[in-house]
Design an enzyme around this catalytic site. Structure first.
Site, short mmCIF file in Angstrom:
data_model
loop_
_atom_site.label_atom_id
_atom_site.label_comp_id
_atom_site.label_asym_id
_atom_site.label_seq_id
_atom_site.Cartn_x
_atom_site.Cartn_y
_atom_site.Cartn_z
N THR A 71 0.81 -1.23 0.00
CA THR A 71 0.00 0.00 0.00
C THR A 71 0.84 1.27 0.00
OG1 THR A 71 -1.78 -1.13 1.12
CG2 THR A 71 -1.75 1.26 1.32
N ASN A 105 5.68 -0.90 3.53
CA ASN A 105 4.82 -0.33 4.57
C ASN A 105 5.60 -0.13 5.86
OD1 ASN A 105 2.57 -0.36 2.93
ND2 ASN A 105 1.73 -2.26 3.77
ZN LIG Z 1 -3.28 -4.89 1.27
#
Ligand SMILES: [Zn+2]
Length: 539
Positions: A72, A93
């Protein structure tokens, strides 16, 4: 080339420039978390509302989050910066900084680890790790009154799409939508929305009504995914179940309602200068993680997303705003391996827990007679960091031994050391043919990346313990790299294009549409002439 020809060419360029479309007043940049190109292709014939409208614009079905770290935070960092994680600095992340004085050596991508009391799990939200400007920041240089606004299901998405200079930035924390901005006035929209969400969450929710398409999915491929029944759910929720809330279409609907409220309250797109509204919709990602990508749950989510986006665009239409939209994803995704195996992927499997950084680190350190954990890493793939308490010579021994352990494992495709990656040029050209080391290079940032990086074989799901999630993403393979990139503006000449393009191409394309020049060499992406035409300027 003759002077006469050059003069004629200059005239040829100048003439269409005079008839270029006026810049839109509002750029809406939407990221649908985990919306793979595979999902887009699968459901495109069934879209009738917002996603059908976007598919009728300039629709690139082969967009790429070209890098290896298909997560993400890195993915969102590329969308409005025009740059790969190798330039944005957002390599994952979570990464490790073994020089940190606190006991927790992990660093969250959208954290200020210098803030007192911050940890990678309970962090102070901040954009400090994003090393490059975003579209909203570029616009402010040319248009000082331009607003840079985001609402998102995840803090890291909101932060990476707005950067250092947001005017409003809101994201869900598990209980309520909050902001990291100190001193910015709280819009009434947020006060109202948070109260409505709290009231809705306090009530149980009946299952959604299915459709023939989604019922067929439920019948054909319900399965045990990681020991849980998945494929037949319809988002029934008990009172107060916030985890079920965020893994359901309800979550995206609320995020878009806040976006619409901010447009109204801040009068976005109604000023003299263009504004940017970034929206990141997280439910698709939570649905994918919780139920996989091929059951009734994702089917219902896709159809609801289409409807919710349609309602949002209808709202913008009703306000007479001249807006343009781009929609893409931060990464793709993969179905649960148990169902993958029934769908022609016999090698689909879950990761061997023995590949975890802690397990390998302990084993290697013990073999070498060294103290300490040996290795730091989030799981059995991605960046691995060798204990800094060891001497340089000992660390070299650990790297060599650990790399050998990983390379020998049947689930591991490749291991690259920091030295190998540093010696590899950042790749350019079509992302389709990039080698694995090139994909890894595009999300390698010296000083922040690990001492080596582990890439798993295709169809290996890096979740061994399925108590929380059953499916995921994060690999260098195209099911995680390929995403749709859809551009729409009223009156746009629609085309569906197979040409491979990259999410890094979005920033220069949108910047060109509002007459903002990005200095050559400062980003990785290229303006897309299929969208911005002559506004891309001479190539
Ligand atoms: Zn995810």
């Amino acid at each position: 080339m003759s002077k006469l020809f050059l003069a004629a060419a200059a005239v040829a360029l100048a003439t269409p420039a005079a008839s270029q479309p006026a810049p839109p007043k509002l750029i809406v940049a939407i990221s649908v978390d985990q919306f793979s190109a595979d999902l887009y292709e699968e459901y495109r014939p069934h879209f009738t509302a917002g996603l059908a409208r976007l598919a009728s614009g300039v629709a690139f079905r082969n967009g790429y989050q070209s890098h290896n770290a298909t997560e993400t935070c890195p993915g969102h960092s590329t969308i409005l910066t025009g740059s790969h994680p190798s330039r944005t600095g957002i390599i994952a992340n979570v990464w490790f900084d073994l020089s940190l004085q606190r006991s927790d050596k992990a660093v969250y991508c959208a954290e200020d680890e210098r803030a007192p009391g911050s940890s990678s799990l309970s962090y102070t939200v901040s954009p400090i790790h994003l090393m490059v400007p975003t579209l909203g920041e570029w616009l402010k240089l040319r248009y000082p009154a331009s607003r840079n606004v985001a609402v998102a299901g995840k803090d890291r998405a909101a932060v990476m799409m707005t950067g250092q200079k947001p005017d409003q930035r809101w994201y869900w924390t598990g209980k309520t939508f909050v902001t990291d901005l100190k001193g910015a006035a709280v819009p009434q929209t947020l006060t109202r929305a948070n109260a409505l969400i709290a009231a809705a969450l306090a009530q149980p929710r009946a299952p959604l009504e299915s459709t023939p398409l989604c019922r067929a999915k439920a019948r054909s491929i319900a399965i045990e995914g990681g020991g849980k029944p998945v494929g037949t759910g319809a988002f029934a929720r008990s009172a107060g179940d916030a985890a079920a809330f965020r893994a359901s279409p309800e979550f995206d609907g609320d995020t878009l309602a806040i976006a619409a409220g901010l447009v109204e309250e801040m009068q976005l797109g109604r000023g003299a200068e263009p504004d940017v509204l970034a929206v990141s919709l997280s439910a698709t990602d939570y649905v994918g993680h919780s139920y996989g990508t091929e059951g009734q749950e994702m089917c219902l989510q896709m159809l609801a997303l289409d409807r919710e986006l349609g309602d949002f665009f209808a709202f913008l239409d009703s306000r007479g705003i001249d807006y343009s939209v781009v929609l893409t994803a931060d990464h793709g995704g993969l179905d649960v391996p148990e169902r993958q195996r029934t769908a022609g992927h016999p090698d689909a499997a879950r990761i061997d827990p023995g590949l975890g950084a802690a397990a390998v680190g302990r084993k290697v350190a013990a073999q070498l007679g060294l103290p300490g954990p040996g290795l730091f890493g989030e799981s059995g793939m991605g960046d691995m960091y060798v204990d800094r308490a060891l001497t340089p010579a000992q660390r070299k021994l650990v790297v060599d031994a650990a790399v050998a352990v990983y390379r020998a494992h049947p689930q591991v495709e490749a291991v690259f050391t920091a030295e190998q990656l540093a010696a590899t040029p950042v790749p350019t050209g079509s992302p389709v043919g990039w080698s694995l080391i090139q994909r890894a290079r595009a999300s390698f940032y010296p000083g922040r990346s690990g001492d080596f990086i582990v890439l798993l074989k295709k169809d290996i799901t890096p979740i061994a313990d399925t108590s929380r999630y059953v499916a995921t993403h994060g690999s260098p393979w195209d099911y995680d790299r390929r995403v749709p990139i859809l551009f729409w503006r009223r009156g746009i000449a629609g085309q569906a294009l197979d040409t491979p393009v990259e999410t890094t191409d979005i920033l220069p394309t949108l910047a060109a549409s509002v007459g903002v020049a990005i200095p050559a060499g400062s980003i990785d992406g290229h303006c897309l002439a299929a969208v911005a035409g002559q506004q891309c300027g001479p190539r």
